[in-house]
Design an enzyme around this catalytic site. Structure first.
Site, PDB file in Angstrom:
ATOM      1  N   GLU A 209      74.024  34.704  53.818  1.00  0.00           N
ATOM      2  CA  GLU A 209      74.145  35.950  53.058  1.00  0.00           C
ATOM      3  C   GLU A 209      72.813  36.685  53.040  1.00  0.00           C
ATOM      4  OE1 GLU A 209      75.381  37.420  48.534  1.00  0.00           O
ATOM      5  OE2 GLU A 209      74.687  35.374  48.864  1.00  0.00           O
TER       6      GLU A 209
ATOM      7  N   LYS B 244      81.898  41.475  49.479  1.00  0.00           N
ATOM      8  CA  LYS B 244      81.792  40.529  48.367  1.00  0.00           C
ATOM      9  C   LYS B 244      82.555  41.110  47.181  1.00  0.00           C
ATOM     10  CE  LYS B 244      78.232  37.655  46.149  1.00  0.00           C
ATOM     11  NZ  LYS B 244      76.771  37.378  46.119  1.00  0.00           N
TER      12      LYS B 244
ATOM     13  N   CYS C 191      79.133  33.752  49.057  1.00  0.00           N
ATOM     14  CA  CYS C 191      78.392  33.075  47.992  1.00  0.00           C
ATOM     15  C   CYS C 191      79.171  32.951  46.677  1.00  0.00           C
ATOM     16  CB  CYS C 191      77.063  33.785  47.795  1.00  0.00           C
ATOM     17  SG  CYS C 191      75.835  32.806  46.884  1.00  0.00           S
TER      18      CYS C 191
END
Length: 514
Positions: free
Chosen positions: A269, A345, A379
Site C-alpha cells: 500500500e 480503499k 490494509c
C-alpha cells in the site's frame, strides 16, 4: 415483390460474466415488488460458483431469458428450506461439487417476449445437463402467482395445488411445470417472503431422471494439477532522485518475479509515496497528496507496460488518486493481457482522513484474471469481515492485501485479520508491506512489515496456515505456489467446512447497491 422475412436468431447458451448487465436488466423487467434485493454481485456469484448450471436465452443478441442452478445433495434438496438458505442468499455459494441433484433457483423470461417458448428451452437445457452429469434429477420451488387472487376460493395452499392439478384453477406457472414432468413434493412456507403474489409460498417440485446411474465419487477421481504462483514484495522505502529511478526499482522486482514464472506479484500500500523524496522537501500533508496525485497516470502506465512485458499480473499496491474533487486510495490491478482494474480503499484509516483528506470508495469488485477471480482489499479493509465475505460469495479464491503499517501492533491487526479471513472463507490471502523509512514524508516516515502468503488451517496446507513469509523489516520477497484444486477439495471434504456450514437461515451479508 415479396417482403423479405426478418431474420430471427434465438439461442440458449451458458451464461458468461460479460452477460451480467444484460441479466440484471432482464431481472428488473421480469420481477415486480422484490427486485430491489437483487444485485449484480449475486448474478456474478451464481455464474462463478457453478458456471455449467447457468444459461441465458438470447434473441438477436439480446438476453431474454436466464436460469441459474447449483448442485446439492438429494437429502438437502428434498428437506424443508427457504430460497435464502438453500442458495446462500442468491449467490449460489452453497453449490456442492458432489451433489446429485440440480437445484434450480432462478428462472426468468422477458415479459415482453411471447410465443418463443423461452421457458421451455431453459428447462430443456437443465434436463440435458442433468442427463449429461448423470444426476438424479431437478428440484426447485415454483411460484404460484395467482394464489393471492384465488386464496378465498380454496381451503388451503395444498387445495389450490390440487385444483390446479385437476384443472379446476388455471395457473400458467404451476401448470407449465406439471406439464414438464415435475411432481409435487409439498409446500415450502416462507420460501420467498417478498413474493407477495405467491404469499411467500413455494411449491416443492422434483423431476426425476429416468436415465440416472450412480456416479463415482468425485473425491475418488484424480485431482487436476492447477497451481498459481504468487510473489509478495516487501518493499524498501528509500530516497530517490527521479521517477526513472523509481521505475528501475519497480522493474527490478517485476523482472525477478518473471524469472520465477510467477502468475501474480503484489506490491505494498502507498509504496509510491517514495516519489515525494524526489524533491527532498518537507511539505504539508495536503500539498504532499496533491503532488502524489499528479503521478497517477505515470504509475498506471508503468505497471501496465511491465505486466505485459514480463507476462505477470501485477497488484500495484495503492496510490492516492483524484476522483473528481475527492482523493481516494486506489489499487491498480494490471493484468498481463493489458487490462487495468481499480479497487478503492473502502475504509480510510483515521490518519489517512486527518492528514490527507482521503475518502473511502463504495464498491468492492471481483476481478477476473487468467487464474480465476480475485479480490483486493487495501490494509484496513481486511479488518472488516463483511467485505471479504461479499467477495467470497461471488467466488474468489485469492485475496490480495497491500498494507502499510508503522509498528508491530498495527501490523498484527492486519495480519491476524487476514488469517481470519483465510480461515472463515477458505481462501488464500497474500499480504505485502513496506519497510525502511522516509524521514521527510509525514505519516509515512517509519514502517514495520512481515509480508506473507496465508492459507486456511487444515491438513492439506502449511502447519501454521502460512505458505510463505519474509524476515521482518528486511527488503525481500515471499514466494508460494498455491493449489486451487486443493483449496476446493478442502471446502468440500475438509476437517471443517466453513463455507458449506454457514447458517444462511440465520445471518447473511447484504450488500446495499447494485
Amino acid at each position: 415483390m415479396a417482403k423479405k422475412a426478418k431474420q430471427v436468431k434465438l439461442e440458449v447458451r451458458l451464461s458468461q460474466l460479460s452477460d451480467i448487465d444484460g441479466i440484471f436488466d432482464l431481472v428488473e423487467r421480469s420481477y415486480t415488488g422484490f427486485q430491489d434485493s437483487y444485485t449484480k454481485g449475486m448474478i456474478r456469484g451464481q455464474i462463478t460458483n457453478y458456471p455449467e448450471g447457468n444459461f441465458v436465452a438470447t434473441l438477436n443478441g439480446k438476453i431474454v431469458g436466464y436460469s441459474a442452478s447449483i448442485l446439492i445433495s438429494e437429502k438437502k434438496a428434498t428437506a424443508k428450506h427457504t430460497w435464502a438458505s438453500i442458495t446462500g442468499r442468491g449467490y449460489g455459494s452453497t453449490h456442492d461439487e458432489e451433489g446429485d441433484i440440480l437445484y434450480g433457483y432462478e428462472t426468468c423470461v422477458d415479459p415482453d417476449i411471447r410465443g418463443q417458448r423461452i421457458g421451455q428451452r431453459l428447462y430443456n437445457a437443465r434436463k440435458r445437463l442433468v442427463k449429461y452429469e448423470r444426476l438424479k434429477g431437478i428440484v426447485f420451488a415454483g411460484r404460484i402467482p395467482n394464489l393471492k387472487k384465488k386464496i378465498k376460493q380454496v381451503e388451503s395452499v395444498e387445495d389450490y395445488i390440487n385444483q390446479v392439478k385437476d384443472k379446476k384453477i388455471r395457473d400458467t406457472t404451476l401448470g407449465f411445470q406439471l406439464r414438464n414432468g415435475f411432481e409435487v413434493l409439498g409446500v415450502l412456507e416462507k420460501y420467498l417472503p417478498d413474493d407477495k403474489e405467491s404469499m411467500g409460498y413455494g411449491v416443492h417440485l422434483i423431476w426425476r431422471n429416468s436415465e440416472y446411474e450412480a456416479r463415482d465419487s468425485k473425491a475418488d477421481r484424480p485431482i487436476k494439477q492447477n497451481s498459481v504462483r504468487i510473489v509478495s514484495v516487501q518493499y524498501q522505502q528509500r530516497g530517490i532522485k527521479s521517477f526513472k529511478e523509481f521505475e528501475d526499482l519497480v522493474e527490478y522486482y517485476v523482472d525477478v518475479t518473471a524469472d520465477y514464472r510467477a502468475d501474480f506479484v503484489l506490491f505494498p500500500e502507498l509504496f509510491t509515496m517514495q516519489l515525494l523524496s524526489i524533491k527532498n522537501e518537507e511539505v504539508t500533508a495536503d500539498v504532499a497528496i496533491e503532488h502524489m496525485t499528479a503521478y497517477t497516470e505515470d504509475v498506471k502506465s508503468l505497471f501496465q507496460r511491465l505486466a505485459v512485458k514480463y507476462n505477470v499480473n501485477i497488484i500495484a499496491g495503492s496510490h492516492p488518486t483524484k476522483v473528481g474533487d475527492r482523493v481516494h486510495n486506489i489499487s491498480y490491478i494490471c493484468l498481463r493481457d493489458g487490462q487495468i482494474h481499480e479497487q478503492a480503499k473502502i475504509h480510510p484509516t483515521p490518519d489517512e482522513q486527518y492528514w490527507w483528506n482521503i475518502e473511502g470508495g463504495d464498491e468492492v469488485k471481483v476481478i477476473d484474471t487468467d487464474c480465476g477471480p480475485i479480490g483486493v482489499l487495501i490494509c484496513y479493509d481486511s479488518e472488516f469481515p463483511e467485505l471479504t465475505r461479499h467477495l467470497a460469495n461471488q467466488g474468489i479464491n485469492i485475496l490480495f492485501v497491500p498494507f502499510l503499517t508503522d509498528n508491530r501492533q498495527a501490523y498484527c491487526r492486519v495480519k491476524f485479520c487476514c488469517q481470519a479471513r483465510a480461515i472463515e472463507n477458505q481462501i488464500y490471502v497474500a499480504m505485502a508491506g513496506n519497510v525502511g523509512n522516509l524521514p521527510r514524508v509525514n505519516n509515512v516516515d517509519i514502517q514495520y512489515a512481515q509480508s506473507c502468503i496465508l492459507t486456511p488451517c487444515d491438513f492439506p496446507f502449511a502447519r501454521d496456515g502460512i505458505a510463505a513469509d519474509t524476515t521482518p523489516n528486511v527488503e525481500m520477497v515471499a514466494i508460494a505456489d498455491l493449489r486451487i484444486d486443493t483449496l476446493l477439495e478442502a471446502r468440500q471434504n475438509g476437517a471443517v467446512k466453513n463455507l458449506k456450514d454457514r447458517r444462511h437461515d440465520l445471518y447473511s451479508v447484504t450488500w446495499h447497491g447494485k
